[in-house]
Design a protein around this motif. Structure first.
Motif, PDB file in Angstrom:
ATOM      1  N   ARG A  20     -39.990 105.781  14.251  1.00 44.19           N
ATOM      2  CA  ARG A  20     -38.900 105.208  13.736  1.00 44.19           C
ATOM      3  C   ARG A  20     -39.023 104.967  12.007  1.00 44.19           C
ATOM      4  NH1 ARG A  20     -36.761 100.235  17.809  1.00 44.19           N
ATOM      5  NH2 ARG A  20     -35.916 101.820  19.296  1.00 44.19           N
ATOM      6  N   ASP A  21     -37.808 105.409  11.402  1.00 49.70           N
ATOM      7  CA  ASP A  21     -37.799 105.487  10.079  1.00 49.70           C
ATOM      8  C   ASP A  21     -36.334 104.798   9.618  1.00 49.70           C
ATOM      9  OD1 ASP A  21     -40.023 106.669   9.802  1.00 49.70           O
ATOM     10  OD2 ASP A  21     -39.286 108.749   9.553  1.00 49.70           O
ATOM     11  N   VAL A  22     -36.124 103.980   8.551  1.00 45.26           N
ATOM     12  CA  VAL A  22     -34.831 103.356   8.506  1.00 45.26           C
ATOM     13  C   VAL A  22     -34.938 102.801   7.111  1.00 45.26           C
ATOM     14  CG1 VAL A  22     -35.704 101.051   9.465  1.00 45.26           C
ATOM     15  CG2 VAL A  22     -33.326 101.422   9.002  1.00 45.26           C
ATOM     16  N   SER A  23     -33.927 103.091   6.424  1.00 46.97           N
ATOM     17  CA  SER A  23     -33.692 102.625   4.986  1.00 46.97           C
ATOM     18  C   SER A  23     -32.883 101.538   4.995  1.00 46.97           C
ATOM     19  CB  SER A  23     -32.908 103.674   4.042  1.00 46.97           C
ATOM     20  OG  SER A  23     -31.678 104.109   4.488  1.00 46.97           O
ATOM     21  N   VAL A  24     -33.165 100.304   3.993  1.00 44.64           N
ATOM     22  CA  VAL A  24     -32.620  99.236   4.186  1.00 44.64           C
ATOM     23  C   VAL A  24     -31.796  98.658   2.955  1.00 44.64           C
ATOM     24  CG1 VAL A  24     -34.412  98.538   6.121  1.00 44.64           C
ATOM     25  CG2 VAL A  24     -34.730  98.074   3.583  1.00 44.64           C
ATOM     26  N   ASP A  25     -32.251  99.280   1.869  1.00 44.19           N
ATOM     27  CA  ASP A  25     -31.471  98.792   0.622  1.00 44.19           C
ATOM     28  C   ASP A  25     -31.550  99.742  -0.561  1.00 44.19           C
ATOM     29  OD1 ASP A  25     -30.036  96.832  -1.104  1.00 44.19           O
ATOM     30  OD2 ASP A  25     -31.788  95.401  -1.156  1.00 44.19           O
ATOM     31  N   ALA A  26     -31.079  99.438  -1.576  1.00 47.77           N
ATOM     32  CA  ALA A  26     -31.308 100.332  -2.794  1.00 47.77           C
ATOM     33  C   ALA A  26     -30.923  99.673  -4.022  1.00 47.77           C
ATOM     34  CB  ALA A  26     -30.504 101.601  -2.581  1.00 47.77           C
ATOM     35  N   ALA A  32     -37.215 101.891   2.018  1.00 49.25           N
ATOM     36  CA  ALA A  32     -37.190 102.046   3.619  1.00 49.25           C
ATOM     37  C   ALA A  32     -38.509 101.415   4.214  1.00 49.25           C
ATOM     38  CB  ALA A  32     -37.246 103.755   3.513  1.00 49.25           C
ATOM     39  N   ASN A  33     -38.285 101.291   5.494  1.00 54.30           N
ATOM     40  CA  ASN A  33     -39.628 101.091   6.315  1.00 54.30           C
ATOM     41  C   ASN A  33     -39.855 102.256   7.199  1.00 54.30           C
ATOM     42  OD1 ASN A  33     -39.878  98.369   5.433  1.00 54.30           O
ATOM     43  ND2 ASN A  33     -37.858  97.915   6.696  1.00 54.30           N
ATOM     44  N   HIS A  86     -46.418 101.277   9.412  1.00 56.13           N
ATOM     45  CA  HIS A  86     -46.387  99.619   9.609  1.00 56.13           C
ATOM     46  C   HIS A  86     -45.987  99.178   8.120  1.00 56.13           C
ATOM     47  CE1 HIS A  86     -48.342  99.568  13.660  1.00 56.13           C
ATOM     48  NE2 HIS A  86     -48.750 100.755  13.358  1.00 56.13           N
ATOM     49  N   PHE A  87     -45.384  99.918   7.153  1.00 54.74           N
ATOM     50  CA  PHE A  87     -45.030  99.297   5.980  1.00 54.74           C
ATOM     51  C   PHE A  87     -43.758  99.738   5.377  1.00 54.74           C
ATOM     52  CE2 PHE A  87     -49.514  97.708   5.523  1.00 54.74           C
ATOM     53  CZ  PHE A  87     -49.441  96.621   4.693  1.00 54.74           C
ATOM     54  N   PHE A  88     -43.565  99.267   4.166  1.00 56.00           N
ATOM     55  CA  PHE A  88     -42.335  99.718   3.584  1.00 56.00           C
ATOM     56  C   PHE A  88     -42.764 100.812   2.382  1.00 56.00           C
ATOM     57  CE2 PHE A  88     -44.084  96.044   1.442  1.00 56.00           C
ATOM     58  CZ  PHE A  88     -44.404  96.518   0.221  1.00 56.00           C
ATOM     59  N   GLY A  89     -41.634 101.376   1.751  1.00 60.43           N
ATOM     60  CA  GLY A  89     -41.748 102.507   0.916  1.00 60.43           C
ATOM     61  C   GLY A  89     -40.715 102.538   0.071  1.00 60.43           C
ATOM     62  N   VAL A  90     -40.721 103.220  -0.997  1.00 57.17           N
ATOM     63  CA  VAL A  90     -39.667 103.591  -2.001  1.00 57.17           C
ATOM     64  C   VAL A  90     -39.420 105.107  -2.169  1.00 57.17           C
ATOM     65  CG1 VAL A  90     -38.509 103.235  -4.403  1.00 57.17           C
ATOM     66  CG2 VAL A  90     -39.687 101.293  -3.166  1.00 57.17           C
ATOM     67  N   ALA A 129     -42.520 112.026  -8.044  1.00 63.30           N
ATOM     68  CA  ALA A 129     -43.633 111.425  -8.653  1.00 63.30           C
ATOM     69  C   ALA A 129     -43.351 109.922  -8.724  1.00 63.30           C
ATOM     70  CB  ALA A 129     -43.598 111.869 -10.072  1.00 63.30           C
ATOM     71  N   ARG A 130     -42.236 109.280  -8.473  1.00 69.43           N
ATOM     72  CA  ARG A 130     -41.932 107.779  -8.331  1.00 69.43           C
ATOM     73  C   ARG A 130     -41.786 107.430  -7.046  1.00 69.43           C
ATOM     74  NH1 ARG A 130     -39.230 105.395 -13.146  1.00 69.43           N
ATOM     75  NH2 ARG A 130     -39.526 106.989 -14.936  1.00 69.43           N
ATOM     76  N   SER A 131     -41.941 108.268  -6.038  1.00 68.75           N
ATOM     77  CA  SER A 131     -41.626 107.807  -4.634  1.00 68.75           C
ATOM     78  C   SER A 131     -43.014 107.557  -3.861  1.00 68.75           C
ATOM     79  CB  SER A 131     -40.946 109.363  -3.848  1.00 68.75           C
ATOM     80  OG  SER A 131     -39.626 109.392  -4.535  1.00 68.75           O
TER      81      SER A 131
END
Length: 580
Positions: free
Chosen positions: A267-273, A286-287, A292-296, A309-311
């Motif tokens: 499961r992957d889901v974006s949650v805000d921006a 996103a999560n 078991h963590f978040f990311g950008v 490079a920023r992701s």
């Protein structure tokens, strides 16, 4: 002695005042707080509106509530709302415009859930206007999960059209069910009177038993709306799974670009921006269940191209930290702040008692350019057990399937002189207790008043498998209805249950001399350790205090610095000083 006193007096003038911080919980007898979210009022009062649903002990019936809260954490008024003949009115998000509050959620109409928007006076809690919406047709169930105020141009005449944009999903199933064959995301654009201007649906062409097409967030950019949530995708093994939604439409609702993707194995889901108007980048939060963590993930607003490079995505030794909000840093325009909830945490409290908490807040500040951590970051430690039985329980699975309410925001008072972070969380001391709403106001040190633990994570680049999401116009219809309003009783306590309500004073000393050239001293009682940060919030030194509580700073370049001091009770204070 006189010289030292003078330095202490000067140093006091440079102290960052933490006395305005608070951590207060609000409880209602025999009822559970759920779905907490909040938004600041922009009427000059500095107050905050907090929305939530109050459930009974069995988590089967609920009413939605609003509380107006001062910046000292005290409740100004509290109201319950129900739909009368239309049962199960439930709030999912809130936004304020001057002295008016707008909420979105769902209400039952003839056995079908319908998205609604309500306009409510922020001074009294009285209802001014409320409409429910048939998305596509009355046969579909729908929920509004996110509402934003906008002044974007709808008709292309270069004149702003004030109103609202709501994101959510509609479905053939009454309850949230990924096995339902037609979960579809929607975006609804209204004017300020809640009349429909346009509506669209988002879906994928994947044909499978599981359907993950939901919208949970909308971020306005310079030329359109960036939409977050999830989509149905096929992984490299041609298996269906939940994918990150990354979709862009213009102010008229027309498709601009799509960069939705699969990263993990389940499961992957974006949650805000966060949209950075200065550099034209979108920082999407996103999560990922695989980590078991978040990311950008960072996109070019105009083209949708990914800035690799920023992701990144986060990882660490303690799993299950999932992000809910991404927002501007109060320390530097080069940084952003992520907040979220830990799925579960064990610790020994200050009294030596073993504690367990679900939905514990964490705060992570990072550099936009690198993702590297900025300054000390924290996890707030609060006993809590999530009540079971509700379809939007955060932890029915490994992470929340779709719903990520606005739990945090950055605030500035009406004079513009104080910057703070505001959070909402949960407190439930044992399984027989009822969930309380925990309200926080923290300074730029990101640290809560009561118990906390350091947060340390690392990050890794993200690999993406693209999933195509389609959007297009869909019919919708609005119908007015009534909400009944009533007051209710509640209790307020600080986080320890023994101190008085309102501000908690944790300043116990000063630093001197200030400005300083070589050695800095502090009078903070029982000071144990320190962290030095530059004006951009980057850590430049840390260590433990010696007997004279001094810090050698002659190696620093001249400029402004922040000093975070931790005492033996894990209470922290932050000061600023000038190195000359």
């Amino acid at each position: 002695m006189k010289t030292k006193l003078l330095f202490s007096t000067l140093a006091f003038l440079f102290t960052l005042c933490l006395s305005a911080q608070h951590q207060t919980n609000v409880g209602v007898n025999n009822e559970h707080y759920h779905d907490l979210n909040q938004d600041p009022l922009n009427d000059g009062s500095d107050d905050i509106m907090v929305a939530a649903n109050l459930f009974d002990a069995s988590m089967t019936t609920q009413v939605f509530t609003l509380k107006r809260v001062s910046q000292t954490g005290n409740v100004v008024w509290a109201r319950k709302y129900d739909g009368g003949a239309l049962p199960n009115a439930r709030v999912f998000d809130i936004v304020n415009r001057f002295d008016i509050t707008y909420v979105t959620g769902s209400v039952d109409v003839g056995g079908t859930k319908r998205t609604f928007i309500a306009e409510i006076e922020a001074n009294t809690g009285n209802v001014l206007n409320v409409q429910y919406y048939d998305i596509v047709s009355p046969n579909f169930n729908s929920r509004g999960l996110n509402i934003q105020y906008t002044e974007s141009d709808v008709d292309g005449d270069a004149i702003g059209d004030p109103g609202f944009v709501v994101g959510g999903f509609f479905s053939g199933c009454y309850n949230v069910d990924t096995n339902c064959a037609n979960n579809i995301g929607f975006v609804l654009r209204t004017d300020v009177n809640l009349n429909i201007l346009w509506s669209l649906e988002l879906d994928t062409s994947v044909s499978a038993t599981a359907d993950y097409d939901f919208i949970n967030g909308i971020t306005e950019t310079s030329d359109g709306f960036f939409i977050t949530g999830s989509a149905t995708g096929l992984n490299s093994s041609n298996q269906t799974q939940q994918a990150v939604l990354a979709h862009k439409v213009d102010f008229q609702g027309s498709w601009m670009w799509d960069q939705s993707y699969i990263f993990g194995n389940s499961r992957d889901v974006s949650v805000d921006a966060y949209f950075d108007a200065a550099d034209g980048r979108i920082y999407m939060l996103a999560n990922y269940s695989v980590s078991h963590f978040f990311g950008v993930t960072v996109f070019d607003n105009a083209t949708g191209n990914v800035d690799a490079a920023r992701s990144w995505y986060a990882n660490g030794n303690e799993y299950d930290k999932y992000a809910f909000n991404i927002m501007e840093s109060l320390v530097s325009p080069n940084n952003l702040v992520i907040t979220g909830y830990d799925r579960d945490e064990n610790w020994i409290d200050n009294a030596g008692v073993a504690q367990f908490g679900t939905s514990n807040i964490f705060v992570y500040e990072f550099e936009k350019a690198t993702g590297n951590a900025v300054g000390p970051n924290y996890q707030f430690l609060v006993p809590h057990v999530e009540p079971t039985g509700d379809e939007f329980n955060f932890w029915n699975g490994q992470m929340p399937l779709i719903y990520y309410p606005d739990m945090s925001f950055t605030g500035r008072n009406s004079t513009g002189s104080v910057n703070d972070y505001f959070h909402v969380g949960y407190r439930r001391n044992d399984s027989a207790d009822f969930t309380k709403a925990e309200l926080y106001k923290t300074g730029t040190d990101k640290r809560n008043v009561c118990e906390n633990a350091p947060l340390t994570i690392s990050h890794t680049p993200v690999n993406r498998l693209l999933v195509q999401v389609f959007s297009g116009s869909t019919p919708s219809n609005a119908t007015p209805f009534n909400l009944n309003v009533s007051g209710f009783n509640f209790t307020e306590n600080d986080c320890t249950g023994s101190l008085s309500n309102g501000d908690v004073q944790i300043n116990t000393g000063v630093i001197f001399p200030n400005p300083v050239s070589d050695v800095l001293y502090t009078t903070v009682q029982n000071a144990v350790s320190y962290t030095l940060m530059d004006s951009l919030g980057r850590v430049v030194a840390n260590g433990n205090f010696n007997s004279d509580k001094s810090i050698q700073v002659d190696q620093l370049t001249n400029g402004l610095y922040f000093l975070n001091i931790m005492d033996d009770n894990r209470q922290a204070q932050t000061f600023k000083f000038i190195k000359k």
